[in-house]
Design a protein around this motif. Structure first.
Motif, PDB file in Angstrom:
ATOM      1  N   THR A  42      26.092 -22.811 -40.220  1.00 35.68           N
ATOM      2  CA  THR A  42      25.181 -22.437 -38.910  1.00 35.68           C
ATOM      3  C   THR A  42      25.566 -22.355 -37.618  1.00 35.68           C
ATOM      4  N   SER A  43      25.209 -21.427 -36.912  1.00 39.87           N
ATOM      5  CA  SER A  43      25.966 -21.315 -35.482  1.00 39.87           C
ATOM      6  C   SER A  43      26.044 -22.544 -34.696  1.00 39.87           C
ATOM      7  N   ASP A 140      22.763 -17.155 -37.619  1.00 33.43           N
ATOM      8  CA  ASP A 140      21.631 -17.680 -36.634  1.00 33.43           C
ATOM      9  C   ASP A 140      20.240 -17.340 -37.212  1.00 33.43           C
ATOM     10  N   THR A 141      19.269 -18.111 -36.941  1.00 37.45           N
ATOM     11  CA  THR A 141      17.970 -17.604 -37.266  1.00 37.45           C
ATOM     12  C   THR A 141      17.240 -16.799 -36.401  1.00 37.45           C
ATOM     13  N   LEU A 142      17.080 -15.516 -36.905  1.00 38.76           N
ATOM     14  CA  LEU A 142      16.725 -14.274 -36.037  1.00 38.76           C
ATOM     15  C   LEU A 142      15.087 -13.892 -36.521  1.00 38.76           C
ATOM     16  N   GLY A 143      14.374 -13.501 -35.331  1.00 40.61           N
ATOM     17  CA  GLY A 143      13.092 -12.992 -35.670  1.00 40.61           C
ATOM     18  C   GLY A 143      13.524 -11.380 -35.809  1.00 40.61           C
ATOM     19  N   ARG A 144      12.253 -10.633 -36.184  1.00 39.91           N
ATOM     20  CA  ARG A 144      12.499  -9.399 -36.571  1.00 39.91           C
ATOM     21  C   ARG A 144      11.372  -8.608 -35.816  1.00 39.91           C
ATOM     22  N   ALA A 145      11.505  -7.364 -35.830  1.00 39.16           N
ATOM     23  CA  ALA A 145      10.266  -6.371 -35.481  1.00 39.16           C
ATOM     24  C   ALA A 145       9.422  -6.225 -36.754  1.00 39.16           C
ATOM     25  N   TRP A 146       8.369  -5.891 -36.573  1.00 36.99           N
ATOM     26  CA  TRP A 146       7.077  -5.763 -37.715  1.00 36.99           C
ATOM     27  C   TRP A 146       7.019  -6.751 -38.784  1.00 36.99           C
ATOM     28  N   ARG A 147       7.763  -7.840 -38.752  1.00 35.58           N
ATOM     29  CA  ARG A 147       7.592  -8.745 -39.774  1.00 35.58           C
ATOM     30  C   ARG A 147       7.421 -10.154 -39.223  1.00 35.58           C
ATOM     31  N   GLU A 148       6.540 -10.982 -39.610  1.00 38.99           N
ATOM     32  CA  GLU A 148       6.344 -12.310 -38.905  1.00 38.99           C
ATOM     33  C   GLU A 148       7.446 -13.259 -39.336  1.00 38.99           C
ATOM     34  N   GLY A 149       7.698 -14.256 -38.893  1.00 39.84           N
ATOM     35  CA  GLY A 149       8.736 -15.327 -39.045  1.00 39.84           C
ATOM     36  C   GLY A 149      10.179 -14.743 -38.830  1.00 39.84           C
ATOM     37  N   ILE A 188      23.626 -12.935 -47.704  1.00 41.82           N
ATOM     38  CA  ILE A 188      23.994 -14.238 -48.053  1.00 41.82           C
ATOM     39  C   ILE A 188      23.688 -15.320 -47.050  1.00 41.82           C
ATOM     40  N   ALA A 189      23.437 -14.992 -46.095  1.00 38.12           N
ATOM     41  CA  ALA A 189      23.205 -15.856 -44.686  1.00 38.12           C
ATOM     42  C   ALA A 189      21.695 -16.374 -45.297  1.00 38.12           C
ATOM     43  N   ALA A 190      20.814 -15.436 -45.498  1.00 37.25           N
ATOM     44  CA  ALA A 190      19.485 -15.583 -45.783  1.00 37.25           C
ATOM     45  C   ALA A 190      19.580 -16.641 -47.048  1.00 37.25           C
ATOM     46  N   ALA A 191      20.165 -16.147 -48.029  1.00 36.80           N
ATOM     47  CA  ALA A 191      20.151 -17.005 -49.391  1.00 36.80           C
ATOM     48  C   ALA A 191      20.620 -18.788 -48.834  1.00 36.80           C
ATOM     49  N   ALA A 192      21.657 -18.688 -48.077  1.00 34.34           N
ATOM     50  CA  ALA A 192      21.978 -19.789 -47.567  1.00 34.34           C
ATOM     51  C   ALA A 192      21.179 -20.790 -47.153  1.00 34.34           C
ATOM     52  N   ASP A 193      20.217 -20.056 -46.012  1.00 31.66           N
ATOM     53  CA  ASP A 193      19.105 -20.792 -45.368  1.00 31.66           C
ATOM     54  C   ASP A 193      18.160 -21.597 -46.225  1.00 31.66           C
ATOM     55  N   LEU A 194      18.166 -21.098 -47.607  1.00 29.77           N
ATOM     56  CA  LEU A 194      17.202 -21.522 -48.607  1.00 29.77           C
ATOM     57  C   LEU A 194      17.621 -23.004 -48.894  1.00 29.77           C
ATOM     58  N   VAL A 195      18.900 -23.352 -48.781  1.00 31.19           N
ATOM     59  CA  VAL A 195      19.310 -24.637 -49.400  1.00 31.19           C
ATOM     60  C   VAL A 195      19.585 -25.566 -48.014  1.00 31.19           C
ATOM     61  N   LYS A 196      19.917 -24.810 -46.977  1.00 29.31           N
ATOM     62  CA  LYS A 196      20.335 -25.670 -45.795  1.00 29.31           C
ATOM     63  C   LYS A 196      19.152 -26.553 -45.097  1.00 29.31           C
ATOM     64  N   GLY A 197      17.995 -25.650 -44.942  1.00 32.91           N
ATOM     65  CA  GLY A 197      16.865 -26.401 -44.496  1.00 32.91           C
ATOM     66  C   GLY A 197      17.062 -26.292 -42.928  1.00 32.91           C
TER      67      GLY A 197
END
Lengths: 254, 254
Positions: A42-43, A140-149, A188-197
């Motif tokens: 995590t950055s 890093d945790t990033l928002g997106r265009a067009w999609r929530e969250g 992979i960054a997204a997958a890792a967030d699922l275990v890091k919390g």
């Protein structure tokens, strides 16, 4: 099979801390790293180790200082301003990636100055310490265009192919796969967030099972994921672009 | 620990095929499903089973038919037109999600008509067949603003919390985590792509380790991830919005 787990026992990180030592010690208390593992950091802890914590009571001022280019902004009915900006890394992010959560009151945390360089340094250190040929991603945790969250994405990379290379491969009908360029570093960054919390102190994860993506430390970094503004169809918010056009149209000779 | 693996031996899917049976049979040849597993299904096979393969020599015509709203378009120097559009599902995607890869020549594949309903049907069937309380995600490969390449994202969901609920949780400093809303469905979709691959015939994966995200079949689906255009700062491409504004400015009274 892809396996992803968080490292336990990474302490609170302070400026000057040696992340290779902290991560290496956490690894030593659990499953050893092996060739092809990808360490996902995590950055926030990279920023802390690099002393990117600024004393600033004014987060907005810090965001302005980190803004290379305003992409879009919106004011909520309650008066809260959201600014989507391009930061010095070329990354388009809400609040320029300036973080005021998980930091002491009166301080804000900037992103690492050069996350690809930080990733290279951590990867080189972990390779030397563990003897395992590992890759490193900084997220890093990033928002997106067009999609929530938000989802976690890669902002630094070393020793990892950030894109899957499908050149020369064909689909099941034998036609070349030309258009698709999966951004495996972001996956992979997204997958890792699922275990890091988000609220737990587990800022480092290990992903095992895609050793084919691990390579030399001088592979292109996460900077290569950033689309240059001039090639980006969404380099400016719709309202801002409309206003720019309107102003230009107003003064155009009839 | 998160574990993600692809199911082997899913055959080529044809219209009318029973996906619960195909997935269930593939599961029976390997690791049984357990409570809390999330089954991640590539939309392509859902489309095929639902007969969404259209005879069309003209992919561009099919894209036009699937366009609710043109978001942005760009013509390459070679004359190739890329259209980013909102499709009938509200999803903003290149080519409206119309797929001409891995389909027979002269045909295109549309996205499932209601991927959340498809996911509910598959989840209900798998729960009944296996007795395991599983969730289902249906995924598509989507491009992004600001970042190169694509990642797999959730376009259908059933029995899965698509967002992690951090309400009431606090950061390490004890302050509430209010802004962040991790889209865990998209993160799981991305993780699954790492084991499914693009050119191989492995369209279904299982993610194990986040049983806390699995719930009732009537939880909000992936439709809830779609940001409504009126709340989207990037609902229109920068060039298109500028041109709209320019035209309006030209005719505005001076």
């Amino acid at each position: 099979m892809l396996q992803v787990w968080a490292l336990e026992g990474i302490p609170e990180v302070s400026p000057g801390d040696d992340l290779v030592a902290l991560i290496g010690d956490a690894v030593d208390r659990g499953e050893p790293l092996v060739d092809g593992d990808i360490v996902v950091v995590t950055s926030k802890i990279v920023s802390k180790a690099e002393g990117r914590l600024l004393r600033s009571d004014d987060r907005e001022e810090a965001i302005t200082a980190q803004t290379v280019r305003l992409v879009a902004s919106r004011t909520s009915p309650a008066g809260h301003v959201t600014r989507i900006v391009e930061n010095p890394l070329g990354i388009v992010a809400a609040a320029a990636g300036v973080d005021a959560s998980n930091t002491p009151d009166g301080t804000v945390l900037l992103l690492p100055e050069d996350p690809d360089a930080s990733a290279r340094s951590i990867a080189a250190g972990l390779r030397e310490r563990t003897g395992a040929h590992v890759g490193v991603l900084i997220t890093d945790t990033l928002g997106r265009a067009w999609r929530e969250g938000q989802i976690d994405q890669a902002i630094g990379a070393a020793g990892v192919h950030v894109f899957e290379d499908l050149r020369g491969q064909t689909d099941a009908e034998g036609r070349p796969l030309v258009v698709t360029q999966p951004c495996v570093a972001d996956e992979i960054a997204a997958a890792a967030d699922l275990v890091k919390g988000k609220s737990s102190r587990m800022p480092v994860a290990v992903a095992r099972g895609r050793a084919d993506l691990v390579g030399a430390l001088d592979l292109p970094g996460a900077r290569s994921i950033v689309r240059p503004a001039e090639r980006d169809m969404f380099r400016r918010g719709a309202d801002e672009a409309y206003a720019d056009g309107y102003a230009a149209g107003r003064i155009a000779p009839h």
